[in-house]
Design a protein around this motif. Structure first.
Motif, mmCIF file in Angstrom:
data_model
loop_
_atom_site.group_PDB
_atom_site.id
_atom_site.type_symbol
_atom_site.label_atom_id
_atom_site.label_comp_id
_atom_site.label_asym_id
_atom_site.label_seq_id
_atom_site.Cartn_x
_atom_site.Cartn_y
_atom_site.Cartn_z
ATOM 1 N N ALA A 226 60.372 -2.022 -98.026
ATOM 2 C CA ALA A 226 59.619 -2.262 -99.247
ATOM 3 C C ALA A 226 58.777 -3.530 -99.163
ATOM 4 C CB ALA A 226 60.566 -2.338 -100.438
ATOM 5 N N ASP A 227 59.089 -4.411 -98.222
ATOM 6 C CA ASP A 227 58.305 -5.628 -97.994
ATOM 7 C C ASP A 227 57.242 -5.429 -96.929
ATOM 8 O OD1 ASP A 227 59.880 -7.043 -99.823
ATOM 9 O OD2 ASP A 227 61.382 -7.452 -98.269
ATOM 10 N N ALA A 228 57.125 -4.218 -96.410
ATOM 11 C CA ALA A 228 56.256 -3.964 -95.266
ATOM 12 C C ALA A 228 54.784 -4.018 -95.654
ATOM 13 C CB ALA A 228 56.582 -2.598 -94.664
ATOM 14 N N VAL A 229 53.981 -4.301 -94.646
ATOM 15 C CA VAL A 229 52.532 -4.185 -94.754
ATOM 16 C C VAL A 229 52.133 -2.939 -93.986
ATOM 17 C CG1 VAL A 229 50.310 -5.216 -94.182
ATOM 18 C CG2 VAL A 229 52.196 -6.658 -94.963
ATOM 19 N N CYS A 230 51.407 -2.062 -94.629
ATOM 20 C CA CYS A 230 50.924 -0.854 -93.976
ATOM 21 C C CYS A 230 49.504 -1.100 -93.476
ATOM 22 C CB CYS A 230 50.943 0.327 -94.944
ATOM 23 S SG CYS A 230 50.154 1.788 -94.237
ATOM 24 N N LEU A 231 49.253 -0.788 -92.228
ATOM 25 C CA LEU A 231 47.938 -0.937 -91.607
ATOM 26 C C LEU A 231 47.370 0.460 -91.421
ATOM 27 C CD1 LEU A 231 49.033 -3.566 -88.944
ATOM 28 C CD2 LEU A 231 48.309 -3.933 -91.305
ATOM 29 N N MET B 223 40.330 1.890 -86.125
ATOM 30 C CA MET B 223 41.637 1.439 -85.654
ATOM 31 C C MET B 223 41.497 0.260 -84.698
ATOM 32 S SD MET B 223 44.862 1.389 -85.414
ATOM 33 C CE MET B 223 45.558 2.822 -86.221
ATOM 34 N N ALA B 224 40.477 0.271 -83.864
ATOM 35 C CA ALA B 224 40.266 -0.847 -82.938
ATOM 36 C C ALA B 224 40.070 -2.155 -83.704
ATOM 37 C CB ALA B 224 39.060 -0.570 -82.046
ATOM 38 N N GLU B 225 39.335 -2.104 -84.812
ATOM 39 C CA GLU B 225 39.119 -3.320 -85.600
ATOM 40 C C GLU B 225 40.416 -3.807 -86.233
ATOM 41 O OE1 GLU B 225 35.493 -4.056 -87.771
ATOM 42 O OE2 GLU B 225 34.791 -2.053 -87.273
ATOM 43 N N LEU B 226 41.201 -2.882 -86.785
ATOM 44 C CA LEU B 226 42.456 -3.298 -87.411
ATOM 45 C C LEU B 226 43.441 -3.813 -86.364
ATOM 46 C CD1 LEU B 226 43.640 -3.505 -90.206
ATOM 47 C CD2 LEU B 226 44.499 -1.162 -89.991
ATOM 48 N N TYR B 227 43.477 -3.170 -85.214
ATOM 49 C CA TYR B 227 44.376 -3.609 -84.148
ATOM 50 C C TYR B 227 43.996 -5.005 -83.658
ATOM 51 C CZ TYR B 227 47.055 -3.550 -79.812
ATOM 52 O OH TYR B 227 47.935 -3.866 -78.798
ATOM 53 N N ARG C 190 34.158 -13.956 -89.300
ATOM 54 C CA ARG C 190 33.493 -13.617 -88.042
ATOM 55 C C ARG C 190 33.830 -12.180 -87.653
ATOM 56 N NH1 ARG C 190 35.800 -18.680 -86.470
ATOM 57 N NH2 ARG C 190 37.225 -17.617 -85.027
ATOM 58 N N PRO C 191 32.945 -11.505 -86.912
ATOM 59 C CA PRO C 191 33.237 -10.140 -86.474
ATOM 60 C C PRO C 191 34.507 -10.074 -85.635
ATOM 61 C CG PRO C 191 30.901 -10.614 -86.203
ATOM 62 C CD PRO C 191 31.577 -11.914 -86.540
ATOM 63 N N ALA C 192 35.455 -9.290 -86.097
ATOM 64 C CA ALA C 192 36.774 -9.264 -85.459
ATOM 65 C C ALA C 192 36.716 -8.794 -84.014
ATOM 66 C CB ALA C 192 37.716 -8.363 -86.261
ATOM 67 N N LEU C 193 35.897 -7.797 -83.745
ATOM 68 C CA LEU C 193 35.886 -7.215 -82.413
ATOM 69 C C LEU C 193 35.167 -8.074 -81.381
ATOM 70 C CD1 LEU C 193 35.317 -3.424 -83.174
ATOM 71 C CD2 LEU C 193 37.386 -4.505 -82.291
ATOM 72 N N ARG D 66 30.453 -15.866 -82.257
ATOM 73 C CA ARG D 66 31.767 -16.439 -81.979
ATOM 74 C C ARG D 66 31.773 -17.953 -82.150
ATOM 75 N NH1 ARG D 66 34.029 -16.344 -77.522
ATOM 76 N NH2 ARG D 66 36.109 -16.154 -78.379
ATOM 77 N N ARG D 67 30.579 -18.567 -82.221
ATOM 78 C CA ARG D 67 30.509 -20.004 -82.431
ATOM 79 C C ARG D 67 30.351 -20.354 -83.909
ATOM 80 N NH1 ARG D 67 26.930 -19.644 -77.847
ATOM 81 N NH2 ARG D 67 25.125 -20.107 -79.158
ATOM 82 N N SER D 68 30.379 -19.344 -84.766
ATOM 83 C CA SER D 68 30.206 -19.556 -86.200
ATOM 84 C C SER D 68 31.362 -20.371 -86.772
ATOM 85 C CB SER D 68 30.122 -18.198 -86.903
ATOM 86 O OG SER D 68 30.251 -18.339 -88.290
ATOM 87 N N GLU D 69 31.072 -21.109 -87.848
ATOM 88 C CA GLU D 69 32.114 -21.870 -88.535
ATOM 89 C C GLU D 69 32.865 -21.023 -89.558
ATOM 90 O OE1 GLU D 69 30.399 -25.358 -90.174
ATOM 91 O OE2 GLU D 69 29.904 -26.248 -88.238
ATOM 92 N N LEU D 70 32.500 -19.766 -89.706
ATOM 93 C CA LEU D 70 33.227 -18.875 -90.600
ATOM 94 C C LEU D 70 34.654 -18.673 -90.078
ATOM 95 C CD1 LEU D 70 30.484 -16.144 -91.132
ATOM 96 C CD2 LEU D 70 31.314 -17.755 -92.868
ATOM 97 N N PRO D 71 35.596 -18.344 -90.952
ATOM 98 C CA PRO D 71 36.967 -18.082 -90.477
ATOM 99 C C PRO D 71 37.016 -16.786 -89.678
ATOM 100 C CG PRO D 71 36.761 -17.498 -92.784
ATOM 101 C CD PRO D 71 35.475 -18.184 -92.414
ATOM 102 N N SER D 72 37.974 -16.693 -88.798
ATOM 103 C CA SER D 72 38.186 -15.426 -88.105
ATOM 104 C C SER D 72 38.734 -14.407 -89.094
ATOM 105 C CB SER D 72 39.169 -15.604 -86.950
ATOM 106 O OG SER D 72 40.469 -15.882 -87.453
ATOM 107 N N ALA D 73 38.538 -13.127 -88.801
ATOM 108 C CA ALA D 73 39.087 -12.084 -89.668
ATOM 109 C C ALA D 73 40.604 -12.161 -89.709
ATOM 110 C CB ALA D 73 38.630 -10.710 -89.172
ATOM 111 N N GLU D 74 41.202 -12.489 -88.577
ATOM 112 C CA GLU D 74 42.662 -12.627 -88.521
ATOM 113 C C GLU D 74 43.152 -13.716 -89.466
ATOM 114 O OE1 GLU D 74 45.579 -14.652 -85.346
ATOM 115 O OE2 GLU D 74 44.352 -13.016 -84.533
ATOM 116 N N ALA D 75 42.510 -14.880 -89.429
ATOM 117 C CA ALA D 75 42.918 -15.990 -90.289
ATOM 118 C C ALA D 75 42.678 -15.665 -91.760
ATOM 119 C CB ALA D 75 42.163 -17.260 -89.902
ATOM 120 N N ALA D 76 41.557 -15.018 -92.052
ATOM 121 C CA ALA D 76 41.240 -14.676 -93.443
ATOM 122 C C ALA D 76 42.258 -13.691 -94.004
ATOM 123 C CB ALA D 76 39.833 -14.099 -93.524
#
Length: 335
Positions: free
Chosen positions: A9-14, A22-26, A158-161, A315-325
């Motif tokens: 019940a605490d799980a995150v579903c991807l 799927m490649a982007e989410l992975y 930033r673009p995740a891929l 990749r040199r952008s100061e925006l946060p990574s998608a992972e961090a966001a």
């Protein structure tokens, strides 16, 4: 890191359909480390690989604009209900597309928090998934600053891929790898463009090519209709040049292998895709120096640019990574 053994019940579903979504989410999976997680997707080699890695994977049958079309909706809904009952989740994170949209909406109606990450392929306009899902989402992430005008409350990252594109090309790599991707529409134009470049000596052999449903038969090289993911990865690593369609997963795979790929966008007007979003993505990535956009024949200048493999400006952008966001958004809502 594998998911923790906390309550389901605490799980995150991807949730993502096979392929680029799927490649982007992975690619942002580390955002969910330390949380129990469930993957919801369609049958694919990606799903098999996740299971082999010890992940909890639930499959949904396809439906929508690709076969089996609307006839697949009822089986998809039944499967989505089974997943909801057997694997309740505190939150659903999705990149789309159609296969998982009913599940995501049903999970939201059942009380799960919903997070939506718009695909990197969308540069100036919302996807159909985004138009349907975003109004119900607790948070929306977009991967280009232009998309802030489309999703007013979105977090821009930033673009995740493109995050993994810091590897050097393989020393001694030779020849050219060509791929039209796995879309159902043929892409004869790309195969013919490469054929002319190889015949002219602009692109070197040997050529390893994947042609999909295309009917064009190259004169200067041979092609296989389909290749396994591991074969594609190996061919990219061994090639000096990569020429491919503008699919986000294919382009990012080439970038991750150390290439600046030569990319020809599929066009709706030519019957090569349902939309023009590949053209938008390729133009945007060319501005970021991540790819070489091919408009006509491949010439010597295109090849020289492909050889100059400096890091993409994205990749040199100061925006946060998608992972961090994503990690930040989940922490705010779930703790």
């Amino acid at each position: 890191m594998r998911p923790s053994a906390a309550s389901a019940a605490d799980a995150v579903c991807l949730a993502a359909s096979p392929g680029g979504h799927m490649a982007e989410l992975y690619s942002v999976r580390a955002a969910f480390d330390g949380r129990p997680r469930i993957w919801v997707t369609g049958a694919s080699r990606q799903a098999d690989a996740l299971r082999e890695a010890g992940e909890d994977v639930r499959e949904l049958p396809p439906w929508g604009r690709d076969p089996p079309g609307l006839r697949g909706l009822a089986p998809n809904l039944r499967a989505a209900r089974r997943v909801l009952r057997s694997a309740p989740a505190a939150a659903v994170v999705t990149t789309g597309a159609g296969t998982v949209v009913p599940y995501a909406l049903m999970a939201r109606a059942a009380g799960s928090e919903l997070f939506f990450m718009e695909t990197m392929a969308r540069v100036t306009g919302a996807s159909l998934t985004g138009r349907i899902v975003a109004p119900f989402a607790r948070a929306v992430l977009v991967q280009w600053p232009e998309m802030r005008a489309v999703y007013r409350r979105a977090t821009v990252c930033r673009p995740a891929l493109l995050e993994s594109g810091d590897h050097a090309a393989t020393p001694g790599a030779q020849g050219t790898f060509v791929s039209v991707g796995t879309r159902p529409e043929p892409f004869d134009r790309l195969l013919a463009t490469v054929d002319r470049a190889v015949a002219a000596g602009t692109l070197p052999g040997p050529v390893v090519a994947q042609s999909g449903t295309s009917t064009y038969r190259p004169v200067s090289y041979s092609a296989s209709a389909w290749m396994a993911p591991e074969e594609v990865e190996r061919a990219m690593t061994q090639a000096r040049y990569v020429v491919c369609h503008g699919g986000a997963a294919m382009v990012s795979g080439a970038v991750a292998a150390g290439h600046r790929p030569l990319v020809l966008a599929r066009r709706r007007a030519a019957g090569e895709h349902r939309t023009e979003h590949q053209q938008q993505l390729v133009e945007r990535l060319a501005r970021e120096r991540a790819v070489v956009a091919v408009e006509g024949d491949i010439d010597a200048r295109d090849v020289r640019i492909a050889d100059a493999r400096e890091q993409s400006t994205a990749r040199r952008s100061e925006l946060p990574s998608a992972e961090a966001a994503l990690r930040d958004q989940l922490a705010r809502v779930l703790g």
